[in-house]
Design a protein around this motif. Structure first.
Motif, short mmCIF file in Angstrom:
data_model
loop_
_atom_site.label_atom_id
_atom_site.label_comp_id
_atom_site.label_asym_id
_atom_site.label_seq_id
_atom_site.Cartn_x
_atom_site.Cartn_y
_atom_site.Cartn_z
N ILE A 105 -28.49 -63.08 -36.17
CA ILE A 105 -27.71 -62.21 -37.07
C ILE A 105 -27.04 -61.08 -36.28
CG2 ILE A 105 -27.85 -60.56 -38.98
CD1 ILE A 105 -29.96 -62.44 -40.23
N PHE A 106 -27.78 -60.46 -35.37
CA PHE A 106 -27.20 -59.38 -34.56
C PHE A 106 -26.06 -59.91 -33.69
CE2 PHE A 106 -31.72 -57.47 -34.64
CZ PHE A 106 -31.48 -56.86 -35.85
N ALA A 107 -26.20 -61.11 -33.14
CA ALA A 107 -25.15 -61.72 -32.32
C ALA A 107 -23.93 -62.08 -33.16
CB ALA A 107 -25.68 -62.94 -31.58
N PHE A 108 -24.16 -62.70 -34.31
CA PHE A 108 -23.05 -63.08 -35.19
C PHE A 108 -22.26 -61.85 -35.62
CE2 PHE A 108 -21.35 -63.65 -39.47
CZ PHE A 108 -20.52 -64.75 -39.28
N THR A 109 -22.98 -60.80 -36.03
CA THR A 109 -22.32 -59.57 -36.47
C THR A 109 -21.57 -58.92 -35.31
OG1 THR A 109 -24.11 -59.26 -38.07
CG2 THR A 109 -22.66 -57.38 -37.69
N GLY A 110 -22.16 -58.93 -34.13
CA GLY A 110 -21.51 -58.35 -32.96
C GLY A 110 -20.25 -59.08 -32.55
N ASN A 129 -15.85 -53.62 -31.82
CA ASN A 129 -16.50 -52.45 -31.23
C ASN A 129 -17.74 -52.81 -30.42
OD1 ASN A 129 -14.67 -50.60 -32.36
ND2 ASN A 129 -15.79 -50.60 -34.29
N ASN A 130 -18.15 -54.08 -30.45
CA ASN A 130 -19.38 -54.51 -29.78
C ASN A 130 -19.09 -55.59 -28.75
OD1 ASN A 130 -21.34 -53.01 -31.45
ND2 ASN A 130 -20.48 -54.26 -33.06
N LYS A 131 -19.99 -55.69 -27.76
CA LYS A 131 -19.87 -56.74 -26.76
C LYS A 131 -20.68 -57.97 -27.17
CE LYS A 131 -20.64 -55.03 -22.53
NZ LYS A 131 -20.69 -54.82 -21.10
N ASP A 132 -21.96 -57.76 -27.38
CA ASP A 132 -22.85 -58.89 -27.65
C ASP A 132 -23.49 -58.83 -29.03
OD1 ASP A 132 -22.54 -60.05 -25.04
OD2 ASP A 132 -23.80 -58.42 -24.29
N PHE A 133 -24.23 -57.77 -29.27
CA PHE A 133 -25.00 -57.63 -30.50
C PHE A 133 -24.54 -56.41 -31.27
CE2 PHE A 133 -27.98 -59.68 -27.50
CZ PHE A 133 -28.32 -60.80 -28.23
N GLN A 134 -24.73 -56.46 -32.58
CA GLN A 134 -24.59 -55.26 -33.41
C GLN A 134 -25.88 -55.10 -34.17
OE1 GLN A 134 -21.07 -54.83 -35.83
NE2 GLN A 134 -22.04 -53.28 -37.12
N PHE A 135 -26.54 -53.95 -33.98
CA PHE A 135 -27.81 -53.68 -34.64
C PHE A 135 -27.61 -52.82 -35.88
CE2 PHE A 135 -31.64 -51.14 -35.30
CZ PHE A 135 -32.59 -52.15 -35.40
N TRP A 136 -26.89 -51.71 -35.73
CA TRP A 136 -26.66 -50.78 -36.83
C TRP A 136 -25.32 -51.08 -37.50
CZ3 TRP A 136 -30.81 -48.14 -37.97
CH2 TRP A 136 -31.66 -47.65 -36.97
N LYS A 137 -25.25 -50.86 -38.82
CA LYS A 137 -23.94 -50.85 -39.49
C LYS A 137 -23.13 -49.71 -38.88
CE LYS A 137 -25.17 -52.88 -43.92
NZ LYS A 137 -25.03 -52.75 -45.36
N GLN A 138 -21.82 -49.84 -38.92
CA GLN A 138 -20.94 -48.90 -38.23
C GLN A 138 -21.04 -47.47 -38.75
OE1 GLN A 138 -19.93 -51.21 -35.41
NE2 GLN A 138 -18.75 -49.36 -35.49
N ASP A 139 -21.06 -47.27 -40.03
CA ASP A 139 -20.99 -45.92 -40.58
C ASP A 139 -22.39 -45.34 -40.75
OD1 ASP A 139 -19.81 -43.62 -41.53
OD2 ASP A 139 -18.81 -44.58 -43.22
N TYR A 140 -22.46 -44.04 -40.98
CA TYR A 140 -23.73 -43.39 -41.24
C TYR A 140 -23.63 -42.38 -42.38
CZ TYR A 140 -21.60 -40.01 -38.00
OH TYR A 140 -20.74 -39.14 -37.37
N HIS A 141 -22.52 -42.34 -43.07
CA HIS A 141 -22.30 -41.55 -44.30
C HIS A 141 -22.81 -40.12 -44.23
CE1 HIS A 141 -20.89 -45.12 -46.33
NE2 HIS A 141 -21.95 -45.76 -45.91
N PRO A 142 -22.27 -39.28 -43.34
CA PRO A 142 -22.73 -37.89 -43.29
C PRO A 142 -22.33 -37.12 -44.53
CG PRO A 142 -20.81 -38.19 -41.88
CD PRO A 142 -21.18 -39.55 -42.40
N VAL A 143 -23.29 -36.43 -45.11
CA VAL A 143 -23.04 -35.59 -46.28
C VAL A 143 -23.49 -34.18 -45.93
CG1 VAL A 143 -23.60 -35.16 -48.71
CG2 VAL A 143 -23.37 -37.52 -47.88
N GLU A 144 -22.54 -33.25 -45.94
CA GLU A 144 -22.84 -31.86 -45.62
C GLU A 144 -23.64 -31.24 -46.77
OE1 GLU A 144 -19.92 -29.22 -43.19
OE2 GLU A 144 -19.61 -28.80 -45.31
N LEU A 145 -24.74 -30.59 -46.42
CA LEU A 145 -25.63 -29.99 -47.42
C LEU A 145 -25.42 -28.48 -47.44
CD1 LEU A 145 -28.86 -32.04 -46.61
CD2 LEU A 145 -27.01 -32.59 -48.22
N ARG A 146 -24.38 -28.06 -48.14
CA ARG A 146 -23.98 -26.64 -48.16
C ARG A 146 -24.76 -25.80 -49.17
NH1 ARG A 146 -20.04 -24.40 -45.50
NH2 ARG A 146 -18.60 -25.67 -44.31
N THR A 147 -25.42 -26.42 -50.12
CA THR A 147 -26.11 -25.64 -51.15
C THR A 147 -27.62 -25.94 -51.12
OG1 THR A 147 -25.94 -27.32 -52.88
CG2 THR A 147 -24.06 -25.80 -52.63
#
Length: 184
Positions: free
Chosen positions: A106-111, A116-134
């Motif tokens: 699965i990691f090889a197929f996704t990569g 953006n990858n050479k061989d494997f992709q382990f993590w999904k690309q985004d990480y959805h940062p949400v600023e916690l201002r309050t």
């Protein structure tokens, strides 16, 4: 990679999520969770990461992080890059890993399907940062993060989960990683 989620001011705490591709339950094994803990420890000591709260679930990680000295997007990039390489090597060399071939395929197929990858992709690309201002947002995300293992049926109480900062917030005992506490 375009996303509507962007890191705001680095010193302000951000809620981020790293998800394993295919939602694979890699972190059902402690050995792989320890790689993430070691990486976070290194980034706290060497890269300016301020860790406020964290939890490692079976297929994703939630963090509340900030930095006074570095760009969060660079720290996140480095954590994801390092942990993905090290975890894939650990899976490849783990003689007891019954899911090795399946996960690596699965990691090889996704990569292969991501420029953006050479061989494997382990993590999904985004990480959805949400600023916690309050305070409300901080408290809401903190409870969500710490209650995740309870909702998943892993523990009865948040502070009983080893791979989380809940023990730091709900007891007098220190957890696995040093924290800068939030006012929640």
């Amino acid at each position: 990679m375009s996303s509507k989620y962007k890191v705001g001011d680095d010193p302000i705490p951000h809620f981020v999520t790293f998800t394993v591709v295919g939602w694979i339950d890699v972190f059902s094994r402690a050995q792989y969770k320890e790689i993430v803990v070691e990486s976070l420890q290194y980034c706290i000591g060497q890269k300016g990461l301020i860790l406020h709260a964290w939890v490692i679930m079976t297929n994703h990680i939630h963090l509340i992080i900030s930095s006074d000295t570095a760009k969060l997007e660079h720290i996140v990039r480095d954590v994801k890059k390092f942990t993905s390489k090290k975890i894939i090597k650990a899976i490849q060399s783990n003689q007891q890993e019954s899911r090795k071939e399946w996960m690596l395929n699965i990691f090889a197929f996704t990569g292969r399907n991501n420029n953006n990858n050479k061989d494997f992709q382990f993590w999904k690309q985004d990480y959805h940062p949400v600023e916690l201002r309050t305070d409300y947002l901080m408290k809401q995300r903190m409870h969500y993060l710490h209650d995740n293992p309870v909702r998943a049926g892993l523990v009865w109480e948040p502070q009983h989960y080893k791979y989380s900062s809940a023990i730091d917030y709900y007891s007098d005992q220190p957890g696995l990683l040093p924290l800068q506490y939030l006012p929640c």
